[in-house]
Motif scaffolding. Structure first.
Motif, PDB file in Angstrom:
ATOM      1  N   PRO B 396       0.730  -1.231   0.067  1.00 36.34           N
ATOM      2  CA  PRO B 396       0.018   0.180  -0.086  1.00 36.34           C
ATOM      3  C   PRO B 396       0.796   1.371  -0.092  1.00 36.34           C
ATOM      4  CG  PRO B 396      -0.236  -1.242   2.167  1.00 36.34           C
ATOM      5  CD  PRO B 396       0.521  -2.004   1.159  1.00 36.34           C
ATOM      6  N   ASP B 397       2.011   1.274   0.710  1.00 35.82           N
ATOM      7  CA  ASP B 397       2.836   2.296   0.598  1.00 35.82           C
ATOM      8  C   ASP B 397       3.225   2.731  -0.646  1.00 35.82           C
ATOM      9  OD1 ASP B 397       2.747   2.671   3.479  1.00 35.82           O
ATOM     10  OD2 ASP B 397       4.596   1.552   3.629  1.00 35.82           O
ATOM     11  N   ALA B 398       3.657   1.714  -1.406  1.00 35.15           N
ATOM     12  CA  ALA B 398       4.160   1.949  -3.001  1.00 35.15           C
ATOM     13  C   ALA B 398       3.083   2.501  -3.621  1.00 35.15           C
ATOM     14  CB  ALA B 398       4.723   0.466  -3.493  1.00 35.15           C
ATOM     15  N   PHE B 400       0.421   4.314  -2.975  1.00 36.75           N
ATOM     16  CA  PHE B 400       0.058   5.613  -2.390  1.00 36.75           C
ATOM     17  C   PHE B 400       1.248   6.400  -3.171  1.00 36.75           C
ATOM     18  CE2 PHE B 400       0.690   8.961   0.763  1.00 36.75           C
ATOM     19  CZ  PHE B 400      -0.584   9.805   0.452  1.00 36.75           C
ATOM     20  N   TYR B 401       2.392   5.852  -2.973  1.00 36.23           N
ATOM     21  CA  TYR B 401       3.626   6.751  -3.669  1.00 36.23           C
ATOM     22  C   TYR B 401       3.337   7.039  -5.192  1.00 36.23           C
ATOM     23  CZ  TYR B 401       8.266   8.346  -4.377  1.00 36.23           C
ATOM     24  OH  TYR B 401       9.421   8.961  -4.634  1.00 36.23           O
ATOM     25  N   LEU B 402       2.902   5.990  -5.946  1.00 33.31           N
ATOM     26  CA  LEU B 402       2.758   6.384  -7.243  1.00 33.31           C
ATOM     27  C   LEU B 402       1.579   7.199  -7.330  1.00 33.31           C
ATOM     28  CD1 LEU B 402       3.462   2.831  -8.573  1.00 33.31           C
ATOM     29  CD2 LEU B 402       4.960   4.702  -8.620  1.00 33.31           C
TER      30      LEU B 402
END
Lengths: 252, 455
Positions: B396-398, B400-402
């Motif tokens: 989920p962090d990746a 959200f980053y994108l």
């Protein structure tokens, strides 16, 4: 440009932001300072659209729109940018492919034609110079194996390419050596313009030697307890946060 | 009930028919082995889930299906084969329904010292290498599927590279099964021998073919059973790139035994890409028979719907100073299921073994399931063996980053899935195949042109 009114934010059972009011106008640089755990990063992430946080009260207007209704990508397309405190390493996704895709998504939104590979590369090369970033990083996987300083430079480089209207920098200065700090500050300063605003979240006053803010706000336990000019940052540097914590305790 | 399900009866009857038909023809030298193999299969029957190595893969539906011989008269056009054959090959052998198809094959431009041909005529007049290697590596005693193939295979591919010869462009061996009214079975057999100091790149492809004029290539054939055996021998200091691409149809059972034997200082890069099949099982058994050899065994499976894929690896370090790297990835959506078993055996004499095993799984739905089992048996004391497995969803962090950079949710997901899967594809040395698979990957993954589509 941005108007935050009585913003309350919760994660699971914990209320982290307890009524934030903040107004940012185009062309301004605001600094939000405070000790660890005061809610600075939460504020930055909520503004960027992180879904793990629950807004329980208040509203955020961005250019007159209800920001909280927009998805993260809609916020990006509307000109919002968050430089992450901990940029995510994404193996297998090339830095340049990712950034070109992102830029062209934003350009489509702005009604501009997409850049082809050559045009993008020319732009990327120019903007990398702003943050003195090694061009080889452009061709590597996104943030994978980057040093702390390389990751932060990459954040500011992305910002320089995407040209947001409102940029949020979340502890971009943490863990940087002086060279990297200077490069990051230089990148931000070159982007300052009457149309663009910045919110710089930081733990240390040091960054503000390089980026001079218009307003400084102190965040303590989820509330802005004091706002002032750049001299407030210097006062915090000398006196720490203790005196404000005591004042806040007395007021409570 | 189990007896009924693993009943070898129809296969024995088929063997007897073939034995009569073979009659006075050549290949007599192989008959004792075929008879013994058939007898062994009759004893063992199909594996059942009671057996440890088959705990997670149930062949009962396969054992219960009556499979007949495949249509020998099917003649798919070259345009149907084109999607299976990327450009730039040194040679290609195509088999349709288990039989060599000379009109679709091409062995015209091979360097001297390279033999690429169909097995059937070679069996009639076996040369020394064929006698030395065929059925000498893939043992049938404890492997009922090898026994069945050894008893019943009629044709297949023979690739022999003489000492010191380098084949630069890949050789393609393709086994296709056409759509037929009733369930059919084929027994592809491949023998690859790279003699000392030689170098070879080989692509072995298995695919289901829709009949001419049928629309989507993904729709494929009806139920069929591919029971394949590949024997691969890398001589001293030889280098072999081997790539398997499995695009069987959605109703196919694909059971493949890949037996690899490596002599001293030989190197092997093996890649397996699993895209099709209702049930696919690959038994990869590699032995280091000489010191200083190295193998990179890598695989990617993209599974959707109710597909089931089981990669069963056994790497035997019998000699010192050998290196093995296993790196397998699965991407699962729908109710798909993947099984990975990686057994590494290090003999007492195999000092300085360096073995590493990694299995990574990406689950795109809550109903998908993965079983991953590392198994290490180490009898030497000066070795480096590591293993690691991960099972997870998109970070989920990746994501959200994108998205925070403006990528729409769907595009961000697709980018992350492609990055996960692409890591294996990018390591395939054969360039044209790599490019082709890259495109196929983009088209198959969620958000691509054919969401979750199984061939």
């Amino acid at each position: 440009m941005l108007e935050i009114r009585d913003l309350h934010v919760r994660v699971e059972e914990h209320e982290i932001l307890k009524g934030i009011d903040l107004t940012v106008r185009a062309g301004e640089v605001h600094s939000i300072m405070g000790p660890n755990g005061s809610g600075k990063s939460t504020l930055a992430q909520v503004l960027a659209g992180r879904e793990t946080f629950e807004v329980t009260q208040g509203q955020v207007l961005y250019e007159g729109r209800n920001l909280l209704e927009l998805t993260p990508e809609e916020r990006a397309c509307a000109g919002l940018f968050l430089a992450f405190q901990y940029p995510v390493e994404i193996p297998g996704v090339s830095n340049s492919h990712f950034l070109k895709t992102a830029l062209n998504a934003l350009r489509r939104q702005r009604g501009q034609p997409p850049l082809d590979a050559m045009e993008f590369l020319a732009l990327a090369r120019e903007r990398m110079q702003l943050v003195e970033m090694d061009e080889r990083l452009l061709h590597r996987a996104l943030n994978e194996g980057f040093s702390g300083g390389e990751k932060k430079r990459n954040e500011v480089f992305q910002m320089a390419v995407l040209e947001p209207k409102l940029a949020l920098l979340d502890e971009t200065d943490s863990g940087l050596d002086i060279d990297a700090l200077r490069a990051v500050a230089q990148g931000v300063n070159r982007l300052r313009s009457p149309q663009r605003a910045f919110i710089i979240v930081t733990h240390y006053q040091r960054l503000l030697n390089y980026i001079v803010p218009d307003r400084v706000h102190v965040l303590l336990e989820g509330r802005i307890v004091r706002s002032g000019g750049k001299e407030l940052a210097l006062e915090l540097e000398q006196r720490g946060y203790g005196w404000l914590e005591q004042e806040a305790a007395r007021a409570a | 009930m189990i007896q009924t399900l693993s009943r070898p009866g129809p296969y024995i009857a088929e063997f007897e028919r073939l034995e009569t038909r073979r009659g006075g023809r050549g290949g007599a030298w192989l008959m004792p082995l075929r008879r013994a193999a058939m007898a062994r299969f009759a004893e063992l029957g199909f594996p059942t889930t009671d057996q440890e190595h088959w705990r997670h893969t149930n062949l009962a539906p396969l054992a219960a299906t009556p499979f007949g011989p495949a249509d020998p008269d099917a003649h798919p056009g070259p345009e149907q084969l084109a999607p299976l054959l990327p450009a730039g090959q040194a040679a290609r052998l195509v088999f349709v329904n288990g039989r060599f198809a000379p009109e679709l094959s091409d062995t015209g431009s091979l360097p001297e010292g390279v033999l690429v041909r169909d097995l059937a005529p070679a069996l009639e007049q076996p040369d020394a290498p064929l006698r030395a290697h065929l059925a000498r590596h893939a043992a049938y005693r404890d492997q009922p599927l090898v026994a069945l193939n050894s008893a019943l295979f009629e044709d297949g591919a023979l690739v022999h590279v003489a000492r010191g010869v380098v084949v630069e462009r890949p050789i393609h061996v393709v086994f296709v099964t056409t759509r037929q009214a009733a369930p059919v079975v084929t027994y592809p057999r491949t023998l690859i021998v790279a003699e000392a100091q030689s170098a070879l790149s080989l692509v072995e492809a298995f695919a289901g073919l829709p009949p001419p004029g049928s629309q989507p290539p993904g729709a494929g054939a009806g139920a069929y059973f591919t029971n394949a055996v590949t024997e691969l021998v890398a001589g001293e200091n030889a280098h072999v790139d081997y790539c398997k691409v499995q695009r069987e149809s959605a109703a196919a059972f694909h059971l493949h035994t890949l037996r690899i034997s490596q002599q001293c200082n030989s190197t092997l890069a093996a890649h397996a890409v699993t895209l099709g099949g209702r049930l696919a099982r690959t038994d990869l058994h590699a032995t280091f028979d000489g010191p200083g050899a190295g193998a990179a065994l890598e695989g990617l499976a993209l599974l959707a719907g109710t597909q089931h894929a089981d990669d069963h690896l056994r790497v035997e370090h019998l000699q010192p100073h050998c290196t093995s790297r296993e790196f397998y990835k699965n991407v699962l959506s729908g109710q798909a299921r993947a099984v990975f078993t990686g057994r590494i055996c290090v003999a007492r004499t195999a000092q300085k073994t360096d073995a590493k095993q990694t299995n990574m799984n990406l689950l795109l739905s809550d109903a998908a399931r993965v079983d991953t089992r590392p198994q290490l048996e180490i009898f030497a004391d000066d070795v480096k063996c590591t293993h690691g497995a991960t099972i997870g969803q998109l970070d989920p962090d990746a994501l959200f980053y994108l998205r925070s950079r403006g990528l729409p949710d769907g595009a961000a997901r697709q980018l992350l899935i492609q990055a996960f899967a692409g890591e294996i594809i990018d390591r395939i040395p054969a360039e044209a195949l790599r490019t082709q698979l890259r495109r196929e990957l983009a088209a198959r993954l969620p958000g691509g042109a054919a969401p979750g589509g199984a061939a």
